[in-house]
Design a protein around this motif. Sequence first.
Motif, PDB file in Angstrom:
ATOM      1  N   ILE A   3      -1.095 -11.065  -7.938  1.00  0.00           N
ATOM      2  CA  ILE A   3      -1.191 -11.242  -6.491  1.00  0.00           C
ATOM      3  C   ILE A   3      -0.835  -9.904  -5.863  1.00  0.00           C
ATOM      4  O   ILE A   3       0.260  -9.375  -6.115  1.00  0.00           O
ATOM      5  CB  ILE A   3      -0.200 -12.332  -5.994  1.00  0.00           C
ATOM      6  N   ILE A   4      -1.734  -9.368  -5.055  1.00  0.00           N
ATOM      7  CA  ILE A   4      -1.542  -8.013  -4.540  1.00  0.00           C
ATOM      8  C   ILE A   4      -1.476  -8.036  -3.012  1.00  0.00           C
ATOM      9  O   ILE A   4      -2.408  -8.506  -2.350  1.00  0.00           O
ATOM     10  CB  ILE A   4      -2.683  -7.104  -5.049  1.00  0.00           C
ATOM     11  N   LEU A   5      -0.350  -7.556  -2.477  1.00  0.00           N
ATOM     12  CA  LEU A   5      -0.148  -7.564  -1.026  1.00  0.00           C
ATOM     13  C   LEU A   5      -0.535  -6.220  -0.431  1.00  0.00           C
ATOM     14  O   LEU A   5      -0.085  -5.163  -0.894  1.00  0.00           O
ATOM     15  CB  LEU A   5       1.310  -7.885  -0.689  1.00  0.00           C
ATOM     16  N   ILE A   6      -1.342  -6.310   0.617  1.00  0.00           N
ATOM     17  CA  ILE A   6      -1.921  -5.143   1.285  1.00  0.00           C
ATOM     18  C   ILE A   6      -1.516  -5.190   2.751  1.00  0.00           C
ATOM     19  O   ILE A   6      -1.380  -6.287   3.317  1.00  0.00           O
ATOM     20  CB  ILE A   6      -3.465  -5.232   1.124  1.00  0.00           C
ATOM     21  N   GLY A   7      -1.345  -4.041   3.377  1.00  0.00           N
ATOM     22  CA  GLY A   7      -1.064  -4.041   4.823  1.00  0.00           C
ATOM     23  C   GLY A   7      -0.442  -2.736   5.247  1.00  0.00           C
ATOM     24  O   GLY A   7       0.026  -1.941   4.409  1.00  0.00           O
ATOM     25  N   LEU A  77       1.622  -3.163  -2.378  1.00  0.00           N
ATOM     26  CA  LEU A  77       1.109  -1.790  -2.363  1.00  0.00           C
ATOM     27  C   LEU A  77       1.781  -0.992  -1.255  1.00  0.00           C
ATOM     28  O   LEU A  77       2.466  -1.550  -0.399  1.00  0.00           O
ATOM     29  CB  LEU A  77      -0.397  -1.800  -2.112  1.00  0.00           C
ATOM     30  N   GLY A  78       1.562   0.331  -1.230  1.00  0.00           N
ATOM     31  CA  GLY A  78       1.918   1.149  -0.070  1.00  0.00           C
ATOM     32  C   GLY A  78       0.837   0.949   0.994  1.00  0.00           C
ATOM     33  O   GLY A  78      -0.280   0.518   0.675  1.00  0.00           O
ATOM     34  N   GLY A  79       1.158   1.280   2.230  1.00  0.00           N
ATOM     35  CA  GLY A  79       0.193   1.058   3.310  1.00  0.00           C
ATOM     36  C   GLY A  79      -1.126   1.785   3.107  1.00  0.00           C
ATOM     37  O   GLY A  79      -2.193   1.317   3.520  1.00  0.00           O
ATOM     38  N   ILE A 100      -3.997 -10.190  -0.717  1.00  0.00           N
ATOM     39  CA  ILE A 100      -3.608 -10.807   0.557  1.00  0.00           C
ATOM     40  C   ILE A 100      -3.288  -9.678   1.543  1.00  0.00           C
ATOM     41  O   ILE A 100      -2.424  -8.829   1.256  1.00  0.00           O
ATOM     42  CB  ILE A 100      -2.354 -11.699   0.419  1.00  0.00           C
ATOM     43  N   TYR A 101      -3.965  -9.692   2.686  1.00  0.00           N
ATOM     44  CA  TYR A 101      -3.709  -8.707   3.743  1.00  0.00           C
ATOM     45  C   TYR A 101      -2.691  -9.289   4.716  1.00  0.00           C
ATOM     46  O   TYR A 101      -2.943 -10.328   5.329  1.00  0.00           O
ATOM     47  CB  TYR A 101      -5.046  -8.387   4.435  1.00  0.00           C
ATOM     48  N   LEU A 102      -1.544  -8.641   4.840  1.00  0.00           N
ATOM     49  CA  LEU A 102      -0.540  -9.037   5.840  1.00  0.00           C
ATOM     50  C   LEU A 102      -0.893  -8.301   7.122  1.00  0.00           C
ATOM     51  O   LEU A 102      -0.686  -7.088   7.233  1.00  0.00           O
ATOM     52  CB  LEU A 102       0.873  -8.684   5.367  1.00  0.00           C
ATOM     53  N   LYS A 103      -1.472  -9.044   8.057  1.00  0.00           N
ATOM     54  CA  LYS A 103      -2.052  -8.415   9.245  1.00  0.00           C
ATOM     55  C   LYS A 103      -1.064  -8.436  10.414  1.00  0.00           C
ATOM     56  O   LYS A 103      -0.649  -9.514  10.859  1.00  0.00           O
ATOM     57  CB  LYS A 103      -3.330  -9.173   9.626  1.00  0.00           C
ATOM     58  N   TYR A 146     -10.672  -1.054   4.913  1.00  0.00           N
ATOM     59  CA  TYR A 146     -10.216  -1.353   3.542  1.00  0.00           C
ATOM     60  C   TYR A 146      -9.397  -2.645   3.506  1.00  0.00           C
ATOM     61  O   TYR A 146      -9.604  -3.496   2.651  1.00  0.00           O
ATOM     62  CB  TYR A 146      -9.376  -0.187   2.996  1.00  0.00           C
ATOM     63  N   TYR A 147      -8.472  -2.785   4.465  1.00  0.00           N
ATOM     64  CA  TYR A 147      -7.619  -3.978   4.479  1.00  0.00           C
ATOM     65  C   TYR A 147      -8.461  -5.257   4.566  1.00  0.00           C
ATOM     66  O   TYR A 147      -8.143  -6.267   3.950  1.00  0.00           O
ATOM     67  CB  TYR A 147      -6.666  -3.944   5.679  1.00  0.00           C
TER      68      TYR A 147
END
Length: 181
Positions: A3-7, A77-79, A100-103, A146-147
């Motif tokens: 599970i990869i968190l993006i934002g 991840l890093g931003g 998952i994008y934390l928006k 990208y996000y």
Amino acid sequence: MKIILIGYMGSGKTVVGKGLSKELDLPFYDLDQEIVRRQGLDIPSIFKEKGEIGFRKIELQVLGELLQSEESYVLSLGGGTPCYGNSMEMIKQTKDAHTIYLKASLETLLGRLWGEREFRPLIAHLDSQELLEDFLRKHLFERQFYYNQSDLVVEVNEKNVEGVVAQAKNLLNEHRAITRF
Ligand code: S3P
């Protein structure tokens, strides 16, 4: 399962990632912390010594190593990670990886980042709220491309950490029902 968190910086990737890893009973990794551990230097020092390009090369390499492992985990991840090199493609091609994008809105990010900017090399030099706002608006616009390629999106603005974790978990369960991961 990965599970990869993006934002963007300040969207809560690390704290949400830790919470989600507990909920899912999976190990947690934070890409920045993995970089710091391997380099023996903090992020501002890496930027100072190797420049942003040097940092991006290390970031891509550490991401590649984590994606290649067979392990299941939650990774924050890093931003900037998904926006450089072929990171987003690498992630999409990784078996059983779900993003998952934390928006967060511009207003939320401004409120969170103003007091923390000295620890963040990309914004440390912005010495008025107006300059920070202009920078964030432009940067978010560039990075959204990208996000927005993430599998799932969770809006974080009005939620506490528990609320974000709970929504991320629900969305993952629905996604799982569809993709059978
Ligand atoms: C960056 C975000 C930071 C860190 C570095 C660059 C970026 O991570 O990787 O300072 O380009 O947005 P966080 O998003 O975890 O703060």
